[in-house]
Design a protein around this motif. Sequence first.
Motif, PDB file in Angstrom:
ATOM      1  N   GLY A 210      31.547  -2.332   3.018  1.00 34.38           N
ATOM      2  CA  GLY A 210      31.516  -3.683   3.547  1.00 34.38           C
ATOM      3  C   GLY A 210      30.880  -3.784   4.908  1.00 34.38           C
ATOM      4  N   ASP A 211      30.132  -2.738   5.303  1.00 31.80           N
ATOM      5  CA  ASP A 211      29.501  -2.751   6.622  1.00 31.80           C
ATOM      6  C   ASP A 211      27.978  -2.657   6.513  1.00 31.80           C
ATOM      7  N   LEU A 212      27.415  -3.347   5.536  1.00 33.74           N
ATOM      8  CA  LEU A 212      25.965  -3.413   5.419  1.00 33.74           C
ATOM      9  C   LEU A 212      25.416  -4.230   6.588  1.00 33.74           C
ATOM     10  N   GLN A 213      24.544  -3.616   7.359  1.00 33.02           N
ATOM     11  CA  GLN A 213      23.971  -4.295   8.509  1.00 33.02           C
ATOM     12  C   GLN A 213      22.782  -5.161   8.087  1.00 33.02           C
ATOM     13  N   GLN A 214      22.408  -6.052   8.967  1.00 35.92           N
ATOM     14  CA  GLN A 214      21.278  -6.924   8.689  1.00 35.92           C
ATOM     15  C   GLN A 214      19.975  -6.143   8.851  1.00 35.92           C
ATOM     16  N   THR A 274      22.853   0.890   7.152  1.00 36.31           N
ATOM     17  CA  THR A 274      24.195   1.150   7.666  1.00 36.31           C
ATOM     18  C   THR A 274      24.071   2.052   8.884  1.00 36.31           C
ATOM     19  N   ALA A 275      24.897   1.795   9.892  1.00 36.45           N
ATOM     20  CA  ALA A 275      24.923   2.612  11.111  1.00 36.45           C
ATOM     21  C   ALA A 275      23.535   2.839  11.689  1.00 36.45           C
ATOM     22  N   GLY A 276      22.691   1.826  11.606  1.00 39.63           N
ATOM     23  CA  GLY A 276      21.371   1.905  12.202  1.00 39.63           C
ATOM     24  C   GLY A 276      20.338   2.655  11.392  1.00 39.63           C
ATOM     25  N   VAL A 277      20.696   3.098  10.181  1.00 36.23           N
ATOM     26  CA  VAL A 277      19.785   3.860   9.326  1.00 36.23           C
ATOM     27  C   VAL A 277      19.434   3.034   8.094  1.00 36.23           C
TER      28      VAL A 277
END
Length: 288
Positions: A210-214, A274-277
């Motif tokens: 649930g932490d998919l980044q934009q 995710t997490a900048g990757v």
Amino acid sequence: MRVKALGSAAAAVVLASTAAGCGGHSGPDVAQAVGESMPGMKMAAFEGDGRTNTVDGYSLVDLHAPNKAGQAGTLSFVINGPTGKPQTDFTLQQTKLLHLYVVRGDLTGFEHVHPSLDPKTGKWSVPITFARPGPYRLVAEFEALKSDGNFADRILGSDLRIPGTYRPTPYTPTYGTASVAGYTVGLDQTAKANGPNLHLHFTQGARGVGDLQQYLQSYAHVTGFRKGDLAAVHVHPNENPPRADPNAVGGPVLTLASLFTTAGEYRLFVEFQTAGVVHEVPLDIKVG
């Protein structure tokens, strides 16, 4: 940083791109006009599917590419507008003035890059290295600003061949689920032409992600090609990140509007962050 999964048959990097403007990791582009399309769009909103270099008066011309596999070079082209002159006015679409998709003819290699525009000449260019010889399809997606203030959404395509012996690489299709960097991405297998919505499911082990980044103003970016003629499809999830909160996250399920207008076998390339990757994973699907 980008993590890719291309399957065992395509574990080697087929096509590599470096330098600013590639893979969505460069600084922001400067638009020639104010405006920007919204996430949640599907490729049906655009004219063209990448199988021709001319659509409604817009043409992809003056294409130049490295002439040797494994050798760094520059890929460049011009988009002529309906007047026959180079188009120089564009607007941001998913934070970029132009999205360029490069796919190998055997569907074992894919890159999503963002060329830079010379506003004086209309020439687009991006550093690139083709790791292997053979046929490739370039698909350019853009929104051109018209003289009346409206936008023309177009998808143009062009074929090129990197000199040398072409050896198609067989691959085992990844139906249903595929994994990359510890994440598993699942896709409904109920696709039909003009059919129901599909869903992407993101998991890591037993938990939903649930932490998919934009990434490019969306929680996922999906580009696909039909086996054979390489007709392109493209869709962003219906779940739109709030503009007021660039740190908002999404998942574990994303909804995709129907993106197929014709039946066939397609290979989709799903990009998510995710997490900048930024991760990339291929998923195959049969469209009834």
